[in-house]
Every structure is written in structure tokens, then in C-alpha cells.
Enzyme design. Sequence first.
Site, PDB file in Angstrom:
ATOM      1  N   ASP A 183       0.845  -1.204   0.000  1.00 57.85           N
ATOM      2  CA  ASP A 183       0.000   0.000   0.000  1.00 57.85           C
ATOM      3  C   ASP A 183       0.874   1.246   0.000  1.00 57.85           C
ATOM      4  OD1 ASP A 183      -2.954   1.087   0.780  1.00 57.85           O
ATOM      5  OD2 ASP A 183      -1.409   2.294   1.756  1.00 57.85           O
ATOM      6  N   TYR A 231       3.172   9.790  -0.395  1.00 52.01           N
ATOM      7  CA  TYR A 231       4.265   9.249   0.409  1.00 52.01           C
ATOM      8  C   TYR A 231       5.636   9.518  -0.224  1.00 52.01           C
ATOM      9  CZ  TYR A 231       0.320   6.553   2.321  1.00 52.01           C
ATOM     10  OH  TYR A 231      -0.892   6.167   2.845  1.00 52.01           O
ATOM     11  N   LYS A 252      -2.872   5.812  -4.513  1.00 49.24           N
ATOM     12  CA  LYS A 252      -4.003   6.717  -4.237  1.00 49.24           C
ATOM     13  C   LYS A 252      -3.868   8.033  -4.990  1.00 49.24           C
ATOM     14  CE  LYS A 252      -3.643   4.679   0.357  1.00 49.24           C
ATOM     15  NZ  LYS A 252      -2.236   4.564   0.798  1.00 49.24           N
ATOM     16  N   HIS A 298      -7.710   9.318  -2.221  1.00 51.32           N
ATOM     17  CA  HIS A 298      -6.975   9.325  -0.952  1.00 51.32           C
ATOM     18  C   HIS A 298      -7.775  10.012   0.165  1.00 51.32           C
ATOM     19  CE1 HIS A 298      -2.627   9.362   0.774  1.00 51.32           C
ATOM     20  NE2 HIS A 298      -3.512   9.157   1.732  1.00 51.32           N
TER      21      HIS A 298
END
Length: 311
Positions: A57, A62, A91, A124
Site C-alpha cells: 500500500d 508518500y 491513491k 486518498h
Amino acid sequence: MVPNGGKYMINENLATTEHLNNGVEMPKLGLGVWKTSNANAKESVSAAIQQGYRLIDTAKQYGNETGVGEGIREGLEKTGLNRKDLFVTTKVFNGDQGYQSTLDSIDGILERLQLTYIDLLLVHWPVDGKYIDTWKAMEKLYHAGKVRAIGISNFDVERMQDLLDHADVTPVINQMEFNPLQQQKDVLAFCQHAGIQLEAWSPLGGGDALNNPTIQEIADAHGKSTAQVIIRWDLQRGIITIPKSAHIERIEQNADVFDFELTDAEVEAINNLDEAKPSLWYEDFAWHNEDGHGFKDNVDTWDDSPVNFDK
Ligand SMILES: NC(=O)C1=CN([C@@H]2O[C@H](COP(=O)(O)OP(=O)(O)OC[C@H]3O[C@@H](n4cnc5c(N)ncnc54)[C@H](OP(=O)(O)O)[C@@H]3O)[C@@H](O)[C@H]2O)C=CC1
Ligand SMILES: O=C(O)C(=O)[C@@H](O)[C@H](O)C(=O)CO
């Protein structure tokens, strides 16, 4: 556990899946990589795949999709597995939301991850005024075969209902903060009714749930760690879970949860810990609606413990 010819034992239980509402099978337990740096993402994802992890994930936010992609390639090379054996989630972050910009964002995602398709693409955060358009674009990407399944994240009941009122494709997943201290009872009930699978983010409460005395007592009774008890509780509750660690031995430990079972009383004791306590920043929901403002682009400064390969 079976040897894989390398330095890890393969935990074959990590291949067990939940059946999503579009017929796709999704592993029940995977690796989350928020706050894992791009460099460490390669090493942890590769090691996780070598240990048997199938579900990874990540997210554009990120800043580590490139490292995740490199880890995937290395993991596949070292295990001889095929791309189709893995399940990769990413996402669409706030700044990319809206119809055309969501469509446009897929090329960057595939390029960074060096993949030809994504298994699960999530909205997201629900950016008000945009999330329906974002969803329409994701439906198009789904029908075009760029993604095998589409879902949402951080949608409360009201926004889920609104989305369903406008959607042609029902989300397969709602990925929410879910842990012993924050059990999302209303969201879970809605998801179960609507056939949407709940997936837990911050299943360990970002670490905060690990020192709970009730969970420690249960852990001692089974000779397991508190992290393992929480992950086992997720699985017995039917929740897909993606604990994060940047330590190889913890990544391995977090998957070693298939050789014990919590009693009904133990599950109930953990159920009773719910404080409906979200992370501080979750309460500041509006922050996430500022169309990407507040996006932490200083990911290099995130606290990221070094990956330990000294096994
Ligand atoms: N959709 C969304 O909005 C969100 C999605 N997510 C996703 O969910 C994933 C998991 O959530 P996350 O917030 O990272 O937090 P987790 O609840 O998974 O907790 C991670 C923390 O627990 C520590 N930890 C992990 N395993 C152990 C263990 N066995 N023993 C002791 N400590 C342990 C980690 O430290 P260390 O790394 O040093 O081992 C880290 O500090 C994310 O990585 C991301 O993929 C997360 C937040 C929001
Ligand atoms: O990890 C995620 O998926 C998140 O959404 C978080 O990073 C969150 O957006 C955040 O940055 C909180 O500070």
C-alpha cells in the site's frame, strides 16, 4: 512457512485473500509504507515480497512510489513470482483530484511504479466539490483496464452515501483509520451494508495501540507481541490490514499471525477498547480539503528508521 532459497522463509498465509465486490481477490494482510523513505521503500518492499507479502500500500503523497516500484521488481526477480501474484494499491491525492487531472495522474503513477496497471486505486481523501468527478475519472480508468479495482479512503458515512448516489461502480474498499482505539463503528456498519470492504490504515494506531495493558495481557497469553494480537484481531474481524514497519524483523513478525486464534472473549475485550479516538490530524479534516495545500513535500525529513538486513 517454506524456504525460498534466499535468506527468508516464505509465509504462504500472506496469499490468503478477501473477495471484493467486483470479483477481484485482495490479500488480507499487506505492507503499508507511509513514512518509509524512497530509498528504504525499495529494500522493505523487496524483503516483504521475499517473505511472502503480496499486498503493498503506497500513495503519491508518500513520495516513495519509485522506491516501491524498484522493490517490486527486485522482489519478483528474487522470488520468481509474477506481477499478477502481487496486489499494488496507490491513491489519487488531493491536488490531482477532479476529472481530467485524475485521468492525467495515472501516467505518472504507472511511470513511477514502473507498472502497466494498478490493482487498486483509491481516492486518498474526499476533496469536497471534487470527489464525484474524481470518481467518474476512476471509473473510466477501471473500464479502460488501467486499474483492476477502485475504492475510496477517509470517506465518512455521509460522503459514502453521496458517492454511491452518483456512482456507476461501487467502491470495493473504504480504507479508514481503524485500530483498537478507533473502530469506526458507523463507517463499518455502512460498508458492510453496502458491500464495501473495510481496510484498516494505522492498524497499530501508528504505534500508539501497542502499549495497551489489555492487549499486552492477551499477547502474553498467546506468547505473541501486541502488534501481532492487533493484526490477528483485524483478520478475525474481517478487516484487511496494512501495518507499516521499516524494520525487516518487524515486517516478518507482523505476518506471523496465522498460527494462533483469539477467543471470542479476547476479541470482545479488544472491541471494548474503542475510544472512537482519531489521530489528531484526522480531526482537522478541512486541512485535507485544501486541494493539496499542506501536502508534505519534505518527505526526506520523515522519521524513517533504517532497514535492518542483519538477519
Ligand atoms: N489512506 C490514508 O489516509 C492513510 C493510509 N495509511 C496506510 O496505512 C499504513 C499503516 O499505517 P501507519 O500510519 O503507517 O501506522 P501503523 O499503525 O502501521 O504503525 C506503524 C508504527 O508502528 C511501528 N511498528 C510496526 N510494527 C511493529 C512491531 N511489530 N512492533 C513494534 N512496533 C511496530 C512502526 O515502527 P517501525 O517502522 O520503526 O518499525 C511505526 O512506527 C501506512 O503505512 C499507509 O500505507 C496510513 C495513514 C493514512
Ligand atoms: O498516510 C496517509 O495516507 C495520509 O493520508 C497521511 O499522510 C496524512 O495525509 C498526513 O499527511 C497527516 O499528516
